[in-house]
Design a protein around this motif. Structure first.
Motif, mmCIF file in Angstrom:
data_model
loop_
_atom_site.group_PDB
_atom_site.id
_atom_site.type_symbol
_atom_site.label_atom_id
_atom_site.label_comp_id
_atom_site.label_asym_id
_atom_site.label_seq_id
_atom_site.Cartn_x
_atom_site.Cartn_y
_atom_site.Cartn_z
ATOM 1 N N LEU A 74 -56.586 -57.169 40.805
ATOM 2 C CA LEU A 74 -55.339 -56.433 40.658
ATOM 3 C C LEU A 74 -54.610 -56.741 39.355
ATOM 4 O O LEU A 74 -53.549 -56.178 39.101
ATOM 5 N N GLU A 75 -55.166 -57.597 38.530
ATOM 6 C CA GLU A 75 -54.486 -58.031 37.304
ATOM 7 C C GLU A 75 -54.115 -56.854 36.410
ATOM 8 O O GLU A 75 -53.068 -56.864 35.764
ATOM 9 N N SER A 76 -54.947 -55.839 36.361
ATOM 10 C CA SER A 76 -54.663 -54.686 35.493
ATOM 11 C C SER A 76 -54.196 -53.458 36.269
ATOM 12 O O SER A 76 -54.050 -52.379 35.698
ATOM 13 N N ALA A 77 -53.932 -53.621 37.565
ATOM 14 C CA ALA A 77 -53.523 -52.484 38.400
ATOM 15 C C ALA A 77 -52.047 -52.140 38.175
ATOM 16 O O ALA A 77 -51.246 -52.989 37.767
ATOM 17 N N SER A 78 -51.690 -50.903 38.461
ATOM 18 C CA SER A 78 -50.295 -50.481 38.362
ATOM 19 C C SER A 78 -49.496 -51.046 39.528
ATOM 20 O O SER A 78 -50.075 -51.413 40.567
ATOM 21 N N PRO A 79 -48.168 -51.126 39.394
ATOM 22 C CA PRO A 79 -47.359 -51.579 40.525
ATOM 23 C C PRO A 79 -47.583 -50.735 41.775
ATOM 24 O O PRO A 79 -47.648 -51.271 42.889
ATOM 25 N N GLU A 80 -47.711 -49.426 41.603
ATOM 26 C CA GLU A 80 -47.930 -48.549 42.763
ATOM 27 C C GLU A 80 -49.249 -48.874 43.449
ATOM 28 O O GLU A 80 -49.336 -48.869 44.683
ATOM 29 N N ALA A 81 -50.279 -49.169 42.651
ATOM 30 C CA ALA A 81 -51.582 -49.498 43.235
ATOM 31 C C ALA A 81 -51.527 -50.836 43.970
ATOM 32 O O ALA A 81 -52.129 -50.995 45.043
ATOM 33 N N ILE A 82 -50.814 -51.799 43.404
ATOM 34 C CA ILE A 82 -50.670 -53.095 44.062
ATOM 35 C C ILE A 82 -49.911 -52.939 45.379
ATOM 36 O O ILE A 82 -50.288 -53.512 46.411
ATOM 37 N N LEU A 83 -48.850 -52.150 45.352
ATOM 38 C CA LEU A 83 -48.081 -51.906 46.579
ATOM 39 C C LEU A 83 -48.927 -51.194 47.624
ATOM 40 O O LEU A 83 -48.891 -51.551 48.815
ATOM 41 N N ALA A 84 -49.665 -50.175 47.206
ATOM 42 C CA ALA A 84 -50.499 -49.436 48.152
ATOM 43 C C ALA A 84 -51.519 -50.366 48.797
ATOM 44 O O ALA A 84 -51.762 -50.309 50.016
ATOM 45 N N TRP A 85 -52.116 -51.242 47.992
ATOM 46 C CA TRP A 85 -53.067 -52.216 48.540
ATOM 47 C C TRP A 85 -52.383 -53.128 49.563
ATOM 48 O O TRP A 85 -52.894 -53.349 50.666
ATOM 49 N N ALA A 86 -51.226 -53.679 49.190
ATOM 50 C CA ALA A 86 -50.535 -54.634 50.055
ATOM 51 C C ALA A 86 -50.072 -53.989 51.356
ATOM 52 O O ALA A 86 -50.213 -54.576 52.440
ATOM 53 N N LEU A 87 -49.529 -52.785 51.273
ATOM 54 C CA LEU A 87 -49.044 -52.112 52.470
ATOM 55 C C LEU A 87 -50.188 -51.776 53.412
ATOM 56 O O LEU A 87 -50.035 -51.835 54.640
ATOM 57 N N GLU A 88 -51.338 -51.454 52.852
ATOM 58 C CA GLU A 88 -52.512 -51.174 53.677
ATOM 59 C C GLU A 88 -53.073 -52.457 54.278
ATOM 60 O O GLU A 88 -53.448 -52.509 55.448
#
Length: 237
Positions: free
Chosen positions: A19-33
């Motif tokens: 996730l180091e290069s992921a967008s904030p939205e992508a990190i959030l989507a991962w975490a919420l899932e």
């Protein structure tokens, strides 16, 4: 305590690497899932928190968003909380200390924050947070590496050994300009104190405006050897 869907800290570190290069939205989507109802957003209603709240509400309406009501927040902060509650489809949770301000004064004397800010933060922030987070497997914060030297090494996701759960930092790589660019582009409501020289906003007795060129958190606990309230001091390991 198990780290959500991960069996080991090493696996969590591998996720952080991915996730180091992921967008904030992508990190959030991962975490919420990954954590479902076992995750919450910590919100002090500063600029970073408002960005995350706006993102989270768009990804998963109804998510738990909590704030620590020390009884010493700025009036501007309380007004913003009311506006958020009326605007966003999230569940706002108010977390209070066990000790009231009156009880704190009776036991420790008046204005404890001016004499022993660490003790005051422990009573009004750390203990309430520790109690509240026991019901979750992960929490989301608005920490950024650029905010201060003590935050320069944060990861997108890491094990929070102080509170015994996973910490997710979607904005870890963002600059202050990126935060404000998002707010202006999306029309996200924000605390008017930001327009008066307060990049970081906490309790009114312990927060001052910041001069040009100062660290973003220079206005917190001026006159004390203190830059953190204790909520984000123990990372990793």
């Amino acid at each position: 305590m198990a780290e959500g869907p991960f069996a080991t800290r090493a696996e969590l570190a591998e996720v952080a690497d991915r996730l180091e290069s992921a967008s904030p939205e992508a990190i959030l989507a991962w975490a919420l899932e990954a954590y479902g109802p076992g995750i919450c957003l910590a919100c002090g209603f500063g600029a970073e928190d408002m960005v995350l709240l706006d993102m989270v509400a768009g990804i998963r309406p109804g998510v738990d968003v909590f704030y620590l009501d020390t009884g010493l927040l700025f009036d501007e902060t309380y007004r913003l909380i009311q506006r958020v509650a009326e605007t966003y489809p999230v569940r706002i949770i108010r977390v209070e200390p066990v000790v009231s301000l009156e009880e704190q004064t009776a036991e420790y004397g008046p204005e404890l924050w001016s004499r022993d800010p660490d003790r005051c933060c422990a009573l009004r922030k750390v203990e309430p947070l520790q109690r509240f987070l026991q019901g979750y497997r992960a929490w989301i914060t608005g920490l950024r590496r650029q905010q201060s030297p003590t935050r320069a090494g944060i990861r997108p996701v890491e094990w929070d050994r102080r509170f015994g759960l996973v910490k997710v930092n979607p904005l870890f790589r963002w600059t202050r300009d990126e935060v404000w660019g998002y707010i202006r582009e999306r029309g996200v409501p924000y605390n008017p104190l930001h327009d008066r020289g307060y990049p970081s906003i906490g309790c009114w007795p312990c927060t001052t405006a910041v001069a040009p060129g100062e660290d973003e958190r220079a206005g917190r606990w001026r006159g004390h050897q203190k830059t953190e309230c204790g909520l984000h001091g123990a990372r990793g390991g």
